[in-house]
Design a protein around this motif. Structure first.
Motif, PDB file in Angstrom:
ATOM      1  N   VAL A  80       0.858  -1.194   0.000  1.00 37.49           N
ATOM      2  CA  VAL A  80       0.000   0.000   0.000  1.00 37.49           C
ATOM      3  C   VAL A  80       0.889   1.237   0.000  1.00 37.49           C
ATOM      4  N   LYS A  81       0.574   2.201  -0.839  1.00 39.60           N
ATOM      5  CA  LYS A  81       1.356   3.442  -0.893  1.00 39.60           C
ATOM      6  C   LYS A  81       0.420   4.642  -0.918  1.00 39.60           C
ATOM      7  N   LEU A  82       0.975   5.801  -0.548  1.00 38.91           N
ATOM      8  CA  LEU A  82       0.234   7.053  -0.638  1.00 38.91           C
ATOM      9  C   LEU A  82       0.113   7.484  -2.091  1.00 38.91           C
ATOM     10  N   THR A  83      -1.048   8.042  -2.443  1.00 36.16           N
ATOM     11  CA  THR A  83      -1.193   8.702  -3.740  1.00 36.16           C
ATOM     12  C   THR A  83      -0.402  10.004  -3.707  1.00 36.16           C
ATOM     13  N   LEU A  84      -0.259  10.664  -4.846  1.00 37.84           N
ATOM     14  CA  LEU A  84       0.452  11.953  -4.877  1.00 37.84           C
ATOM     15  C   LEU A  84      -0.224  12.962  -3.957  1.00 37.84           C
ATOM     16  N   GLU A  85      -1.583  13.006  -4.039  1.00 40.70           N
ATOM     17  CA  GLU A  85      -2.336  13.924  -3.170  1.00 40.70           C
ATOM     18  C   GLU A  85      -2.174  13.528  -1.700  1.00 40.70           C
ATOM     19  N   GLY A  86      -2.213  12.215  -1.453  1.00 42.16           N
ATOM     20  CA  GLY A  86      -2.035  11.709  -0.091  1.00 42.16           C
ATOM     21  C   GLY A  86      -0.669  12.069   0.472  1.00 42.16           C
ATOM     22  N   ALA A  87       0.364  11.961  -0.371  1.00 45.71           N
ATOM     23  CA  ALA A  87       1.722  12.299   0.068  1.00 45.71           C
ATOM     24  C   ALA A  87       1.831  13.781   0.420  1.00 45.71           C
ATOM     25  N   ASP A  88       1.115  14.637  -0.331  1.00 50.16           N
ATOM     26  CA  ASP A  88       1.108  16.079  -0.012  1.00 50.16           C
ATOM     27  C   ASP A  88       0.458  16.342   1.340  1.00 50.16           C
ATOM     28  N   LEU A  89      -0.595  15.606   1.623  1.00 46.11           N
ATOM     29  CA  LEU A  89      -1.381  15.841   2.840  1.00 46.11           C
ATOM     30  C   LEU A  89      -0.789  15.147   4.070  1.00 46.11           C
ATOM     31  N   TYR A  90      -0.036  14.070   3.853  1.00 45.05           N
ATOM     32  CA  TYR A  90       0.404  13.198   4.956  1.00 45.05           C
ATOM     33  C   TYR A  90       1.194  13.934   6.057  1.00 45.05           C
ATOM     34  N   PRO A  91       2.136  14.872   5.736  1.00 49.37           N
ATOM     35  CA  PRO A  91       2.847  15.578   6.821  1.00 49.37           C
ATOM     36  C   PRO A  91       1.908  16.312   7.771  1.00 49.37           C
ATOM     37  N   PHE A  92       0.800  16.853   7.252  1.00 54.02           N
ATOM     38  CA  PHE A  92      -0.167  17.544   8.109  1.00 54.02           C
ATOM     39  C   PHE A  92      -0.884  16.549   9.029  1.00 54.02           C
ATOM     40  N   ILE A  93      -1.176  15.366   8.460  1.00 54.05           N
ATOM     41  CA  ILE A  93      -1.827  14.320   9.265  1.00 54.05           C
ATOM     42  C   ILE A  93      -0.881  13.865  10.383  1.00 54.05           C
ATOM     43  N   GLN A  94       0.405  13.712  10.062  1.00 57.39           N
ATOM     44  CA  GLN A  94       1.384  13.317  11.080  1.00 57.39           C
ATOM     45  C   GLN A  94       1.456  14.354  12.210  1.00 57.39           C
ATOM     46  N   ARG A  95       1.450  15.639  11.813  1.00 52.65           N
ATOM     47  CA  ARG A  95       1.511  16.699  12.835  1.00 52.65           C
ATOM     48  C   ARG A  95       0.276  16.685  13.724  1.00 52.65           C
ATOM     49  N   SER A  96      -0.880  16.430  13.112  1.00 51.91           N
ATOM     50  CA  SER A  96      -2.125  16.395  13.906  1.00 51.91           C
ATOM     51  C   SER A  96      -2.081  15.228  14.903  1.00 51.91           C
ATOM     52  N   ILE A  97      -1.461  14.093  14.494  1.00 53.11           N
ATOM     53  CA  ILE A  97      -1.336  12.949  15.408  1.00 53.11           C
ATOM     54  C   ILE A  97      -0.432  13.320  16.580  1.00 53.11           C
ATOM     55  N   LEU A  98       0.696  13.982  16.303  1.00 56.74           N
ATOM     56  CA  LEU A  98       1.623  14.396  17.369  1.00 56.74           C
ATOM     57  C   LEU A  98       0.944  15.346  18.349  1.00 56.74           C
ATOM     58  N   GLN A  99       0.153  16.288  17.796  1.00 57.91           N
ATOM     59  CA  GLN A  99      -0.553  17.238  18.669  1.00 57.91           C
ATOM     60  C   GLN A  99      -1.590  16.520  19.533  1.00 57.91           C
TER      61      GLN A  99
END
Length: 289
Positions: free
Chosen positions: A53-72
């Motif tokens: 399973v891999k991230l789509t191009l759009e998913g890869a753009d969004l993923y850093p924001f999702i990671q930050r939201s998890i950390l918060q």
């Protein structure tokens, strides 16, 4: 947030089934979470291929924001746990009598004004017993002197003088100071502090051996015996501050100094309430007598 965490686990492990197993979900519920998240965002986040399973191009753009939201979110959960810990915390302290009487009442009063539900359990002992209690986990931390301990982390708090304590009618009572040589043959009442004693160290540095008649664990009992003329002693200035015994306290030459510190096994494993109390204590050192 559970959907974000599920997405992160899928990316980390490269598989829906492995992510489901790691998080304790069924594979279908993990799939539903991702579909729901993609619908909400109107973005396709993942694609499946023969290699995983891999991230789509759009998913890869969004993923850093999702990671930050998890950390918060995780930071928020940690803070919630801290607050809950301070609501129900118990602070277990190993302490010596002078600290119990002259530091702890004010510190506890002020700390409980900030955190009213925290409870204190004080175990009073000596340098040896407090060290053993810390190592065995019977107390979270304790007040000790660094030269008396091994295998613990320590934070030095204050240094204080120790004074010679004499009956008021003693022949040396009118002096401004007393030399260790002058008192070495006097009947000596030793405060039992375990394997380490500041007065004994001071005598031994001068190659002197005091005439020990009594060994006692209680400063106040020693003062009573000095008052009765049964001997002399050397006690911490801190414990001599509020007494009405008919005794005289004099500086010693050479000076006898006591270093007080906090000792604990490992700062990271301290209960949250004890961590907060130690931080409070360290920020209020100047107030301590």
């Amino acid at each position: 947030m559970h959907r974000h965490i599920a997405l992160q686990k899928i990316i980390d492990l490269g598989s829906f089934s492995k992510a489901a197993e790691a998080l304790g979900y069924t594979q279908s519920s993990i799939s539903q979470m991702i579909s729901s998240l993609e619908d909400e965002l109107s973005i396709k986040l993942l694609y499946r291929s023969r290699v995983g399973v891999k991230l789509t191009l759009e998913g890869a753009d969004l993923y850093p924001f999702i990671q930050r939201s998890i950390l918060q979110y995780q930071a928020m959960q940690q803070k919630v746990n801290e607050i809950k810990g301070l609501e129900t915390g118990v602070i277990r302290v190993g302490t010596i009598s002078s600290i119990t009487c002259h530091w702890m009442p004010q510190l506890i009063k002020e700390f409980q004004a900030l955190y009213p539900n925290v409870q204190f359990i004080l175990h009073q002992g000596d340098y040896s017993s407090i060290q053993e209690w810390i190592k065995a986990g019977a107390v979270d931390f304790g007040f000790i002197t660094p030269p008396a301990v091994t295998g613990l982390q320590t934070i030095t708090i204050k240094e204080g003088s120790m004074l010679a304590v004499l009956p008021s009618n003693h022949k040396l009572a009118s002096q401004s100071t007393v030399n260790l040589h002058e008192i070495v043959n006097e009947p000596f009442i030793l405060l039992e502090e375990g394997h380490f004693s500041e007065p004994m160290e001071a005598f031994h540095v001068c190659n002197l051996e005091p005439n020990i008649k009594f060994r006692m664990h209680d400063d106040y009992a020693i003062m009573t015996m000095v008052e009765a003329g049964l001997g002399i002693s050397v006690l911490a200035e801190l414990v001599l501050r509020r007494t009405n015994y008919n005794i005289v306290s004099l500086p010693v030459d050479p000076p006898v100094i006591r270093t007080l510190a906090i000792g604990y096994k490992d700062k990271n494993s301290l209960p949250i309430a004890s961590k907060y109390f130690i931080e409070y204590l360290l920020s209020n050192i100047e107030k301590l007598p």
